[in-house]
Design a protein around this motif. Structure first.
Motif, PDB file in Angstrom:
ATOM      1  N   LEU A 129      36.741  22.702  42.785  1.00  0.00           N
ATOM      2  CA  LEU A 129      37.071  23.662  43.828  1.00  0.00           C
ATOM      3  C   LEU A 129      38.293  23.252  44.646  1.00  0.00           C
ATOM      4  CD1 LEU A 129      33.440  24.455  45.043  1.00  0.00           C
ATOM      5  CD2 LEU A 129      34.925  25.867  43.603  1.00  0.00           C
ATOM      6  N   TYR A 130      38.865  22.122  44.306  1.00  0.00           N
ATOM      7  CA  TYR A 130      40.089  21.640  44.955  1.00  0.00           C
ATOM      8  C   TYR A 130      41.256  22.142  44.105  1.00  0.00           C
ATOM      9  CZ  TYR A 130      43.291  18.095  46.983  1.00  0.00           C
ATOM     10  OH  TYR A 130      44.318  17.444  47.619  1.00  0.00           O
ATOM     11  N   SER A 141      34.339  22.904  35.998  1.00  0.00           N
ATOM     12  CA  SER A 141      33.514  21.797  36.502  1.00  0.00           C
ATOM     13  C   SER A 141      33.480  20.677  35.478  1.00  0.00           C
ATOM     14  CB  SER A 141      32.081  22.271  36.793  1.00  0.00           C
ATOM     15  OG  SER A 141      31.445  22.701  35.601  1.00  0.00           O
ATOM     16  N   GLN A 201      35.043  17.890  49.034  1.00  0.00           N
ATOM     17  CA  GLN A 201      33.866  18.741  48.858  1.00  0.00           C
ATOM     18  C   GLN A 201      32.635  18.135  49.524  1.00  0.00           C
ATOM     19  OE1 GLN A 201      35.800  20.176  44.692  1.00  0.00           O
ATOM     20  NE2 GLN A 201      33.625  19.750  44.596  1.00  0.00           N
ATOM     21  N   SER A 211      31.733  23.636  50.191  1.00  0.00           N
ATOM     22  CA  SER A 211      32.989  24.235  49.734  1.00  0.00           C
ATOM     23  C   SER A 211      32.746  25.680  49.316  1.00  0.00           C
ATOM     24  CB  SER A 211      33.552  23.445  48.547  1.00  0.00           C
ATOM     25  OG  SER A 211      33.842  22.115  48.915  1.00  0.00           O
TER      26      SER A 211
END
Length: 247
Positions: A129-130, A141, A201, A211
């Protein structure tokens, strides 16, 4: 263990080993000084000598050596032939099957870092998610390797079969294993960004409720920036890519 002094290596291959050692020293220093690795210093690289079935193992000496950037080096063939340094013993050839199966994989590292380690303790996949961790890949993921009755390398091969762009795995109750199709510096940079993303996160989960998914247009922006799609392609927020019609 058997000591040898590079019989059978060409001058070009020895030069590659020397450069790999320089790259590893730089990577060790950067990952230590940025506190990317955990204090015990579990970190090592294995890189393929180009156009060969020979691997260079470059291991970090840890926090207790006189030279913190020392590179413990061995050069070992896929068949176990030791060309330089010491044979790896019973744990040798840990990732040889990966290199045999995927000619495009250049380097791999097993590493312990504080925040990837936190995900490993929780047996949790790492959502990417970064934003920097999605710029050059479509992977959403990192999978988590839990069942050690299955060899780690087989889990890695299964993960790549499901997603060819996946850059690594979380090792439950341990650390992470990350690989690169470019080399040691690219691999170290990937480790740094994965750890940084995991850190942010975890901070968000502790203080701000976690997040959030990417906002509108993020994947399109990042994949264009990373060269994953043409500049005139569009991407839906679920990752569906639409190529522009040919004129």
């Amino acid at each position: 263990m058997t000591d040898t002094v590079a019989p059978g290596l060409t001058a070009e291959q020895l030069a590659f080993v020397t450069q790999a050692q320089k790259d590893a020293r730089k990577a060790f220093r950067v990952l230590r000084e940025t506190r990317t690795i955990s204090p015990s210093g579990t970190l090592g690289f294995t890189i393929r000598i180009p156009d060969s079935q020979i691997l260079v193992n470059l291991n970090y000496a840890g926090p207790w050596g006189d030279d913190l950037d020392e590179v413990k080096t061995s050069v070992v063939g896929f068949d176990g032939t030791v060309y330089l340094g010491k044979s790896a013993g019973p744990g040798g050839g840990r990732y040889t099957k990966l290199f045999r199966t995927h000619d495009d994989v250049v380097a791999i590292s097993h590493v312990h870092t504080p925040n990837l380690g936190a995900y490993s303790q929780a047996h949790a996949e790492l959502p990417l998610l970064y934003v920097p961790n999605r710029r050059f890949r479509k992977t959403a993921s990192l999978p988590v390797y839990i069942n050690r009755r299955q060899p780690e390398v087989d889990f890695i091969l299964d993960s790549i079969a499901k997603d060819t762009e996946v850059p690594g795995i979380i090792e439950a109750n341990g650390g992470a294993t990350v690989w690169s199709r470019k080399g040691i510096i690219d691999l170290a940079n990937t480790i740094l960004f994965l750890e940084e993303g995991a850190h942010f996160q975890i901070l968000a989960a502790a203080a701000l409720g976690g997040s959030k998914p990417f906002g509108p247009g993020v994947l399109q922006q990042q994949w264009r920036m990373g060269g994953l799609i043409p500049s005139n392609a569009t991407v839906d927020d679920d990752g569906t890519i639409h190529l522009a019609a040919a004129e």
